[in-house]
Design a protein around this motif. Sequence first.
Motif, PDB file in Angstrom:
ATOM      1  N   SER A  26       6.089   7.862 -10.316  1.00 57.91           N
ATOM      2  CA  SER A  26       5.850   7.154  -9.056  1.00 57.91           C
ATOM      3  C   SER A  26       7.071   6.343  -8.647  1.00 57.91           C
ATOM      4  CB  SER A  26       4.633   6.239  -9.195  1.00 57.91           C
ATOM      5  OG  SER A  26       3.458   6.985  -9.450  1.00 57.91           O
ATOM      6  N   ASN A  29       9.708   8.596  -7.230  1.00 55.59           N
ATOM      7  CA  ASN A  29       9.416   9.265  -5.962  1.00 55.59           C
ATOM      8  C   ASN A  29       9.093   8.310  -4.812  1.00 55.59           C
ATOM      9  OD1 ASN A  29       9.687  11.880  -7.081  1.00 55.59           O
ATOM     10  ND2 ASN A  29       7.595  11.747  -7.913  1.00 55.59           N
ATOM     11  N   CYS A  30       9.246   7.010  -5.030  1.00 53.98           N
ATOM     12  CA  CYS A  30       8.798   6.049  -4.005  1.00 53.98           C
ATOM     13  C   CYS A  30       9.871   5.692  -2.986  1.00 53.98           C
ATOM     14  CB  CYS A  30       8.270   4.778  -4.664  1.00 53.98           C
ATOM     15  SG  CYS A  30       9.561   3.687  -5.335  1.00 53.98           S
ATOM     16  N   HIS A  32      11.200   7.026  -0.430  1.00 55.23           N
ATOM     17  CA  HIS A  32      10.964   7.281   0.988  1.00 55.23           C
ATOM     18  C   HIS A  32       9.565   6.849   1.445  1.00 55.23           C
ATOM     19  CE1 HIS A  32      14.735   9.401   1.144  1.00 55.23           C
ATOM     20  NE2 HIS A  32      14.344  10.249   0.198  1.00 55.23           N
ATOM     21  N   GLU A  33       8.791   6.212   0.564  1.00 54.73           N
ATOM     22  CA  GLU A  33       7.433   5.807   0.953  1.00 54.73           C
ATOM     23  C   GLU A  33       7.470   4.872   2.159  1.00 54.73           C
ATOM     24  OE1 GLU A  33       4.914   6.094  -3.243  1.00 54.73           O
ATOM     25  OE2 GLU A  33       5.281   4.131  -2.328  1.00 54.73           O
ATOM     26  N   ARG A  99       7.689  -0.394   8.497  1.00 58.26           N
ATOM     27  CA  ARG A  99       6.739   0.242   7.580  1.00 58.26           C
ATOM     28  C   ARG A  99       5.303   0.042   8.032  1.00 58.26           C
ATOM     29  NH1 ARG A  99       7.081   0.193   1.023  1.00 58.26           N
ATOM     30  NH2 ARG A  99       5.410   1.700   0.643  1.00 58.26           N
ATOM     31  N   ASP A 107       0.788   6.840   8.410  1.00 55.22           N
ATOM     32  CA  ASP A 107       1.724   7.191   7.336  1.00 55.22           C
ATOM     33  C   ASP A 107       1.043   8.066   6.279  1.00 55.22           C
ATOM     34  OD1 ASP A 107       3.856   7.041   5.390  1.00 55.22           O
ATOM     35  OD2 ASP A 107       2.693   5.464   4.392  1.00 55.22           O
ATOM     36  N   GLU A 108       1.689   9.158   5.903  1.00 56.25           N
ATOM     37  CA  GLU A 108       1.097  10.115   4.957  1.00 56.25           C
ATOM     38  C   GLU A 108       1.671   9.995   3.553  1.00 56.25           C
ATOM     39  OE1 GLU A 108       1.655  13.945   6.678  1.00 56.25           O
ATOM     40  OE2 GLU A 108       0.254  13.595   8.344  1.00 56.25           O
ATOM     41  N   THR A 109       2.550   9.012   3.319  1.00 54.59           N
ATOM     42  CA  THR A 109       3.178   8.885   2.010  1.00 54.59           C
ATOM     43  C   THR A 109       2.383   7.925   1.123  1.00 54.59           C
ATOM     44  OG1 THR A 109       4.607   7.057   2.722  1.00 54.59           O
ATOM     45  CG2 THR A 109       5.434   9.293   3.060  1.00 54.59           C
ATOM     46  N   GLY A 110       2.887   7.730  -0.121  1.00 60.74           N
ATOM     47  CA  GLY A 110       2.249   6.779  -1.031  1.00 60.74           C
ATOM     48  C   GLY A 110       0.841   7.184  -1.405  1.00 60.74           C
ATOM     49  N   SER A 112      -1.727   7.410   0.564  1.00 63.76           N
ATOM     50  CA  SER A 112      -2.500   7.817   1.748  1.00 63.76           C
ATOM     51  C   SER A 112      -3.484   8.934   1.450  1.00 63.76           C
ATOM     52  CB  SER A 112      -1.552   8.235   2.871  1.00 63.76           C
ATOM     53  OG  SER A 112      -0.817   7.124   3.335  1.00 63.76           O
TER      54      SER A 112
END
Length: 243
Positions: A26, A29-30, A32-33, A99, A107-110, A112
Amino acid sequence: MPIDKLESEKIERKKPIGSFYDLAGSFGNCRHEGGVEFRSGKKPEALIEMIIRYFSNKTDWVLDSFLGSGSTTATAHKMQRRWIGIEMGDHAYTLCKTRMDNVINGDETGISQKVGWQGGGGYHFYELAPSLLVKNDKLPVYQINPTYTFEMLCEAICKIEGFKYRPQDVFHGHSSEKRFIHVTTEFVNAEYIRSLSQHLDEGQSLLIYATKIQSDMMLPDNIEVKKIPKDLLDKCNFESEVR
């Protein structure tokens, strides 16, 4: 509060082996969240989600006083918590505000997908006003900040004295139906007081803030006069300022 009572809905909670949570992926990969980047300082929404889930209920308040890139408020918003985020500097606009706008827009990241987030909600964005009182450049005294307009001065004094700023007639605010405040940069003398008192009904009282005041005035019992900036200094603690 017992963990099984933190949420009204049924949630399966799995205890990690040896109290260890593997969030390495996590963190990796975070970046661009939320549509913003905060190099070397960003926390993944998965980590914040775990903390919020275990220690709050829906509609509870979540506070992050060092908001950074907005991970806490973004996660709290998606989890139906109310939130307050505080941040200084340009990234309050370039990161935090950007943000949260993205979150509201879906927002579709994190987290979501995990929580079924599709957007919605809103927030209030407040800016801290400059200091009302500042040190004089040449003398060891405080003065009204020269960047303040008269309206800003009136609103600030109302806030400090516990009045609701609402200019009406000769008054600039009220704390009740019977208590009013008037702010002026004009010279206040006995005649000025009498003129203001004619706008008061029986049982009403008035607080006057002025920069210039006649000395030794006999005031009615329902009228109080304070001097700017002297009496404002008594309302503020300047000893704790960072020097």
